[in-house]
Structure formats: structure tokens, C-alpha cells
Scaffold this motif. Structure first.
Motif, mmCIF file in Angstrom:
data_model
loop_
_atom_site.group_PDB
_atom_site.id
_atom_site.type_symbol
_atom_site.label_atom_id
_atom_site.label_comp_id
_atom_site.label_asym_id
_atom_site.label_seq_id
_atom_site.Cartn_x
_atom_site.Cartn_y
_atom_site.Cartn_z
ATOM 1 N N GLY A 135 -2.964 -45.886 -28.025
ATOM 2 C CA GLY A 135 -4.236 -46.690 -28.716
ATOM 3 C C GLY A 135 -4.048 -47.596 -27.901
ATOM 4 O O GLY A 135 -3.568 -48.436 -27.097
ATOM 5 N N VAL A 136 -5.597 -48.431 -28.191
ATOM 6 C CA VAL A 136 -5.954 -49.741 -27.519
ATOM 7 C C VAL A 136 -6.532 -50.570 -28.740
ATOM 8 O O VAL A 136 -6.151 -49.985 -29.025
ATOM 9 N N GLY A 137 -6.887 -52.048 -28.167
ATOM 10 C CA GLY A 137 -7.142 -53.266 -28.720
ATOM 11 C C GLY A 137 -8.682 -52.747 -30.277
ATOM 12 O O GLY A 137 -9.393 -51.656 -29.760
ATOM 13 N N SER A 138 -8.385 -53.031 -30.788
ATOM 14 C CA SER A 138 -9.858 -52.884 -31.811
ATOM 15 C C SER A 138 -11.284 -53.478 -31.643
ATOM 16 O O SER A 138 -11.985 -52.949 -31.548
ATOM 17 N N MET A 139 -11.306 -54.148 -29.954
ATOM 18 C CA MET A 139 -12.604 -54.744 -30.030
ATOM 19 C C MET A 139 -13.251 -53.303 -29.075
ATOM 20 O O MET A 139 -14.803 -53.878 -29.057
ATOM 21 N N GLY A 140 -12.442 -52.810 -28.642
ATOM 22 C CA GLY A 140 -13.217 -51.129 -28.101
ATOM 23 C C GLY A 140 -13.440 -52.057 -26.194
ATOM 24 O O GLY A 140 -12.440 -52.070 -25.698
ATOM 25 N N ASN A 141 -15.004 -51.625 -25.866
ATOM 26 C CA ASN A 141 -14.930 -51.730 -24.430
ATOM 27 C C ASN A 141 -14.999 -53.911 -24.188
ATOM 28 O O ASN A 141 -15.411 -54.281 -25.031
ATOM 29 N N ALA A 142 -14.987 -53.987 -23.059
ATOM 30 C CA ALA A 142 -15.128 -54.829 -22.214
ATOM 31 C C ALA A 142 -17.141 -55.473 -23.310
ATOM 32 O O ALA A 142 -17.367 -56.856 -23.126
ATOM 33 N N GLN A 143 -17.974 -54.805 -22.714
ATOM 34 C CA GLN A 143 -18.816 -54.955 -22.641
ATOM 35 C C GLN A 143 -19.397 -55.107 -24.648
ATOM 36 O O GLN A 143 -20.233 -55.890 -24.966
ATOM 37 N N ASP A 144 -18.897 -54.137 -25.501
ATOM 38 C CA ASP A 144 -18.546 -53.874 -26.659
ATOM 39 C C ASP A 144 -18.254 -55.794 -27.086
ATOM 40 O O ASP A 144 -18.892 -56.586 -27.738
ATOM 41 N N GLY A 145 -16.903 -56.092 -26.733
ATOM 42 C CA GLY A 145 -16.223 -57.603 -26.581
ATOM 43 C C GLY A 145 -17.259 -58.972 -26.295
ATOM 44 O O GLY A 145 -17.047 -59.191 -27.394
ATOM 45 N N ALA A 146 -18.215 -59.193 -25.264
ATOM 46 C CA ALA A 146 -19.367 -59.596 -25.127
ATOM 47 C C ALA A 146 -19.679 -59.812 -26.289
ATOM 48 O O ALA A 146 -20.846 -60.835 -26.539
ATOM 49 N N GLU A 147 -20.642 -58.391 -26.671
ATOM 50 C CA GLU A 147 -21.828 -58.767 -28.062
ATOM 51 C C GLU A 147 -21.304 -59.255 -29.198
ATOM 52 O O GLU A 147 -22.088 -59.651 -29.441
ATOM 53 N N LEU A 148 -20.870 -58.548 -29.775
ATOM 54 C CA LEU A 148 -19.339 -59.641 -30.260
ATOM 55 C C LEU A 148 -18.764 -61.041 -29.876
ATOM 56 O O LEU A 148 -19.747 -61.951 -31.220
ATOM 57 N N GLY A 149 -19.382 -61.097 -28.773
ATOM 58 C CA GLY A 149 -18.987 -62.580 -28.823
ATOM 59 C C GLY A 149 -20.166 -63.461 -28.680
ATOM 60 O O GLY A 149 -20.743 -64.134 -29.512
ATOM 61 N N LEU A 150 -21.271 -62.905 -28.645
ATOM 62 C CA LEU A 150 -22.678 -63.540 -28.483
ATOM 63 C C LEU A 150 -23.000 -63.349 -29.657
ATOM 64 O O LEU A 150 -23.504 -64.418 -30.610
ATOM 65 N N ARG A 151 -22.226 -62.555 -30.996
ATOM 66 C CA ARG A 151 -23.207 -62.209 -32.239
ATOM 67 C C ARG A 151 -22.336 -63.000 -32.986
ATOM 68 O O ARG A 151 -23.129 -64.140 -33.932
ATOM 69 N N VAL A 152 -21.008 -63.822 -32.504
ATOM 70 C CA VAL A 152 -20.317 -64.888 -33.624
ATOM 71 C C VAL A 152 -20.951 -66.470 -33.093
ATOM 72 O O VAL A 152 -21.128 -67.182 -34.034
ATOM 73 N N VAL A 153 -20.981 -66.551 -31.135
ATOM 74 C CA VAL A 153 -21.155 -67.827 -31.430
ATOM 75 C C VAL A 153 -22.833 -67.849 -32.532
ATOM 76 O O VAL A 153 -23.590 -69.090 -32.403
ATOM 77 N N THR A 154 -23.934 -66.840 -32.086
ATOM 78 C CA THR A 154 -25.433 -67.238 -32.858
ATOM 79 C C THR A 154 -25.275 -67.053 -34.186
ATOM 80 O O THR A 154 -26.240 -68.142 -34.643
ATOM 81 N N ARG A 155 -24.108 -66.760 -35.193
ATOM 82 C CA ARG A 155 -24.234 -67.013 -36.226
ATOM 83 C C ARG A 155 -23.504 -67.483 -36.337
ATOM 84 O O ARG A 155 -23.942 -68.336 -37.250
#
Length: 165
Positions: A135-155
């Protein structure tokens, strides 16, 4: 612990906006690079062509790192403005989600995104090898992590505005 006098105006100097700018530019560059490598498949669908320079991946790592730095600093600044004191070392070690609850955030969906981002950022910062079948981490790939980071700081900026920005 550094406390501010009641008659003292709190002035904060930081690179908060620079962190956001670096993260957002890296995110945009990652997504643009990813789009350039999407190749339509015969019969429908698409594949992602190999990128020997790994531009999208590298830019995503930069975005994750700087969105994380932004999140750290933003929460610290909000604490200073709310409590009129610097957080102590014990408070610094508390996970983002707990800090945000303390600051008044109750949106569980948002807090879950923050927890997922924290976990993914930690995975990126302290990479461990991926072993097939484990298995791997929960975030998926690096691009998904970057998108999640943007969503978190925007919110975060919507839910917990810094009054002086």
C-alpha cells in the motif's frame, strides 16, 4: 512565553504571501506540465506520457512544501492575533487539526482535509520507499497532494481570516 502588553499594537512581519505565491506558481506549473503529457488513446480515454524530467512531480513537491509552510505560518499568526502571545513549544507540536479546533474551526470535512494534507506532507518530507503489495499513503500522487494543499489553504482563508491581510 512572549506576551504583548494590552496597549501595544501587535505588528507581525512575515513571508506568508511569498509562501503562497511560490506554492501556487508551482501548483500551476505542475498542472500545466501534467496536461502537456496527457495523450489521447485510440478508442477513447488517455494515457499520461513519460516525462523524463518529472516536471509535474517536482513542481507538485514544491507546492506541497510551500502550502505546508503557509499553513504553519498562517495558523501561528492567527494564534498570535487571537491570544496576543506567541505559542509555546508544546503548542507548536500539536497537529494542525487540533490547533484549528482551538482557533474555532468546527467544519469536520475541512479538518479531515487538513489531516490528510498533514499526513501527505509528512510522507513527502520524510519519504519512505514504496514496497509492492504494502500500500501507499492516503494522499495519492504528488499532484493530488498539491491540489489538496491549495484547497486547504484557500478554505482556511475563508474560515479563519487574518484581519490585517
Amino acid at each position: 512565553m512572549t506576551e504583548f502588553r494590552p496597549d501595544e499594537k501587535v505588528r507581525i512581519f512575515s513571508n506568508l504571501n511569498v509562501f503562497f505565491d511560490i506554492a501556487y506558481q508551482a501548483y500551476q506549473d505542475a498542472m500545466l506540465s501534467l496536461q502537456k503529457n496527457v495523450v489521447p488513446k485510440e478508442g477513447g480515454g488517455f494515457v499520461i506520457a513519460d516525462d523524463p524530467q518529472r516536471v509535474s512531480f517536482k513542481q507538485s513537491l514544491i507546492a506541497i512544501s510551500f502550502f505546508g509552510s503557509y499553513l504553519d505560518l498562517y495558523i501561528r499568526m492567527k494564534f498570535i492575533l487571537q491570544e496576543l502571545q506567541m505559542p509555546n513549544s508544546q503548542q507548536d507540536r500539536v497537529p494542525y487539526e487540533e490547533k484549528l479546533r482551538y482557533l474555532g474551526i468546527t467544519d469536520e470535512d475541512f479538518l479531515n482535509d487538513v489531516k490528510e494534507f498533514r499526513s501527505g506532507r509528512n510522507d513527502v518530507s520524510h519519504e519512505k520507499p514504496i514496497v509492492s503489495g504494502w500500500g501507499v499513503g492516503s494522499m495519492g500522487n504528488a499532484q493530488d497532494g498539491a491540489e489538496l494543499g491549495l484547497r486547504v489553504v484557500t478554505r482556511l482563508k475563508e474560515l479563519l481570516p487574518l484581519n490585517f491581510l
